[in-house]
Design a protein around this motif. Structure first.
Motif, PDB file in Angstrom:
ATOM      1  N   ASN A  46      -6.018  12.807   5.922  1.00  0.00           N
ATOM      2  CA  ASN A  46      -4.619  12.410   6.123  1.00  0.00           C
ATOM      3  C   ASN A  46      -3.645  12.961   5.096  1.00  0.00           C
ATOM      4  O   ASN A  46      -2.481  13.171   5.406  1.00  0.00           O
ATOM      5  N   GLY A  47      -4.049  13.131   3.871  1.00  0.00           N
ATOM      6  CA  GLY A  47      -3.141  13.559   2.810  1.00  0.00           C
ATOM      7  C   GLY A  47      -2.814  12.400   1.889  1.00  0.00           C
ATOM      8  O   GLY A  47      -3.635  11.509   1.671  1.00  0.00           O
ATOM      9  N   TYR A  48      -1.583  12.388   1.353  1.00  0.00           N
ATOM     10  CA  TYR A  48      -1.140  11.346   0.428  1.00  0.00           C
ATOM     11  C   TYR A  48      -0.453  10.211   1.182  1.00  0.00           C
ATOM     12  O   TYR A  48       0.321  10.453   2.099  1.00  0.00           O
ATOM     13  N   LYS A  49      -0.699   8.976   0.763  1.00  0.00           N
ATOM     14  CA  LYS A  49      -0.062   7.806   1.368  1.00  0.00           C
ATOM     15  C   LYS A  49       1.391   7.749   0.911  1.00  0.00           C
ATOM     16  O   LYS A  49       1.693   7.839  -0.271  1.00  0.00           O
ATOM     17  N   ILE A  50       2.311   7.599   1.859  1.00  0.00           N
ATOM     18  CA  ILE A  50       3.734   7.488   1.550  1.00  0.00           C
ATOM     19  C   ILE A  50       4.024   6.061   1.094  1.00  0.00           C
ATOM     20  O   ILE A  50       3.582   5.095   1.717  1.00  0.00           O
ATOM     21  N   VAL A  51       4.739   5.927  -0.016  1.00  0.00           N
ATOM     22  CA  VAL A  51       5.128   4.621  -0.552  1.00  0.00           C
ATOM     23  C   VAL A  51       6.654   4.542  -0.576  1.00  0.00           C
ATOM     24  O   VAL A  51       7.344   5.525  -0.309  1.00  0.00           O
ATOM     25  N   ALA A  52       7.179   3.382  -0.903  1.00  0.00           N
ATOM     26  CA  ALA A  52       8.636   3.180  -0.932  1.00  0.00           C
ATOM     27  C   ALA A  52       9.295   4.086  -1.970  1.00  0.00           C
ATOM     28  O   ALA A  52       8.744   4.323  -3.052  1.00  0.00           O
ATOM     29  N   ASP A  53      10.485   4.598  -1.633  1.00  0.00           N
ATOM     30  CA  ASP A  53      11.216   5.492  -2.527  1.00  0.00           C
ATOM     31  C   ASP A  53      11.486   4.877  -3.894  1.00  0.00           C
ATOM     32  O   ASP A  53      11.592   5.595  -4.881  1.00  0.00           O
ATOM     33  N   LYS A  54      11.588   3.565  -3.947  1.00  0.00           N
ATOM     34  CA  LYS A  54      11.886   2.914  -5.232  1.00  0.00           C
ATOM     35  C   LYS A  54      10.772   3.125  -6.259  1.00  0.00           C
ATOM     36  O   LYS A  54      10.990   2.964  -7.452  1.00  0.00           O
ATOM     37  N   ASN A  55       9.565   3.525  -5.790  1.00  0.00           N
ATOM     38  CA  ASN A  55       8.452   3.783  -6.699  1.00  0.00           C
ATOM     39  C   ASN A  55       8.566   5.121  -7.418  1.00  0.00           C
ATOM     40  O   ASN A  55       7.888   5.351  -8.408  1.00  0.00           O
ATOM     41  N   CYS A  56       9.393   6.002  -6.912  1.00  0.00           N
ATOM     42  CA  CYS A  56       9.603   7.312  -7.530  1.00  0.00           C
ATOM     43  C   CYS A  56      10.902   7.277  -8.320  1.00  0.00           C
ATOM     44  O   CYS A  56      11.897   6.720  -7.871  1.00  0.00           O
ATOM     45  N   TYR A  81       7.011  14.303  -3.211  1.00  0.00           N
ATOM     46  CA  TYR A  81       6.190  15.322  -2.570  1.00  0.00           C
ATOM     47  C   TYR A  81       7.092  16.045  -1.576  1.00  0.00           C
ATOM     48  O   TYR A  81       7.641  15.436  -0.660  1.00  0.00           O
ATOM     49  N   TYR A  82       7.281  17.345  -1.762  1.00  0.00           N
ATOM     50  CA  TYR A  82       8.291  18.113  -1.032  1.00  0.00           C
ATOM     51  C   TYR A  82       7.707  18.912   0.130  1.00  0.00           C
ATOM     52  O   TYR A  82       6.598  19.432   0.048  1.00  0.00           O
ATOM     53  N   ASP A  83       8.519  19.053   1.183  1.00  0.00           N
ATOM     54  CA  ASP A  83       8.223  19.902   2.349  1.00  0.00           C
ATOM     55  C   ASP A  83       6.841  19.652   2.936  1.00  0.00           C
ATOM     56  O   ASP A  83       6.090  20.578   3.225  1.00  0.00           O
ATOM     57  N   ALA A  84       6.500  18.401   3.129  1.00  0.00           N
ATOM     58  CA  ALA A  84       5.183  18.040   3.640  1.00  0.00           C
ATOM     59  C   ALA A  84       5.221  17.794   5.140  1.00  0.00           C
ATOM     60  O   ALA A  84       6.266  17.492   5.712  1.00  0.00           O
ATOM     61  N   ASP A  85       4.060  17.914   5.756  1.00  0.00           N
ATOM     62  CA  ASP A  85       3.886  17.493   7.142  1.00  0.00           C
ATOM     63  C   ASP A  85       3.633  15.993   7.105  1.00  0.00           C
ATOM     64  O   ASP A  85       2.719  15.538   6.415  1.00  0.00           O
ATOM     65  N   VAL A  86       4.444  15.205   7.808  1.00  0.00           N
ATOM     66  CA  VAL A  86       4.353  13.754   7.767  1.00  0.00           C
ATOM     67  C   VAL A  86       3.803  13.235   9.086  1.00  0.00           C
ATOM     68  O   VAL A  86       4.273  13.617  10.161  1.00  0.00           O
ATOM     69  N   SER A  87       2.797  12.353   8.991  1.00  0.00           N
ATOM     70  CA  SER A  87       2.206  11.773  10.178  1.00  0.00           C
ATOM     71  C   SER A  87       1.529  10.453   9.832  1.00  0.00           C
ATOM     72  O   SER A  87       0.708  10.394   8.912  1.00  0.00           O
ATOM     73  N   GLY A  88       1.885   9.395  10.538  1.00  0.00           N
ATOM     74  CA  GLY A  88       1.217   8.109  10.391  1.00  0.00           C
ATOM     75  C   GLY A  88       1.260   7.519   8.998  1.00  0.00           C
ATOM     76  O   GLY A  88       0.273   6.931   8.560  1.00  0.00           O
TER      77      GLY A  88
END
Length: 117
Positions: A46-56, A81-88
Motif C-alpha cells: 500500500n505505501g505510507y499511511k496518510i495521517v492528519a495534516d496537523k501531524n506535519c 510526502y510529495y507527488d504520490a499515488d493516493v489510494s485507500g
C-alpha cells in the motif's frame, strides 16, 4: 469549401497550442501535491499511511527532529510526502523531497526552482 477546412484547421492549431502553453505554465507555477504520512507505517503493497495534516509541520521536513505526538499512546514520525499515488488512505511512489517533486513538475520548468523550503 477548402477555405472553411483551412480556417478550421488553423483555429484548432491555435487553440491546441494555447492549451499546451497553459498546461506548461500552470505545472511550473504550482506547488506539488503533498500528503502528510507516517514514515513508520510503510507497507510494501500500500505505501505510507496518510495521517492528519496537523501531524506535519507546515512546510518543513521533520527529518532529524524529534517525534511528534498524535494524541494517542503511539508517536508518529509524520512528514510531507510529495507527488504520490493516493489510494485507500495510503500514498506511494512519491518523494519526501519537495525540491525533487518540483523538479519533476512538468516540461518547460527550469531546474533552478524557487529556493523555498
Amino acid at each position: 469549401m477548402a477555405e472553411t477546412r483551412r480556417r478550421l484547421r488553423s483555429s484548432t492549431v491555435v487553440l491546441g497550442g494555447m492549451g499546451v502553453l497553459a498546461a506548461a505554465l500552470s505545472a511550473c507555477g504550482s506547488d506539488p501535491d503533498r500528503r502528510c504520512v507516517d514514515r513508520d507505517s510503510y507497507d510494501y503493497i500500500n505505501g505510507y499511511k496518510i495521517v492528519a495534516d496537523k501531524n506535519c509541520s507546515s512546510g518543513t521536513s521533520s527529518a532529524g527532529k524529534g517525534r511528534k505526538k498524535t494524541g494517542t499512546a503511539r508517536a508518529a514520525d509524520a512528514d510531507w510526502y510529495y507527488d504520490a499515488d493516493v489510494s485507500g488512505g495510503y500514498a506511494d511512489h512519491g518523494t519526501f523531497s519537495r525540491s525533487e517533486a518540483v523538479d519533476r513538475g512538468g516540461f518547460g520548468c527550469s531546474g533552478s526552482g524557487s529556493g523555498g523550503g
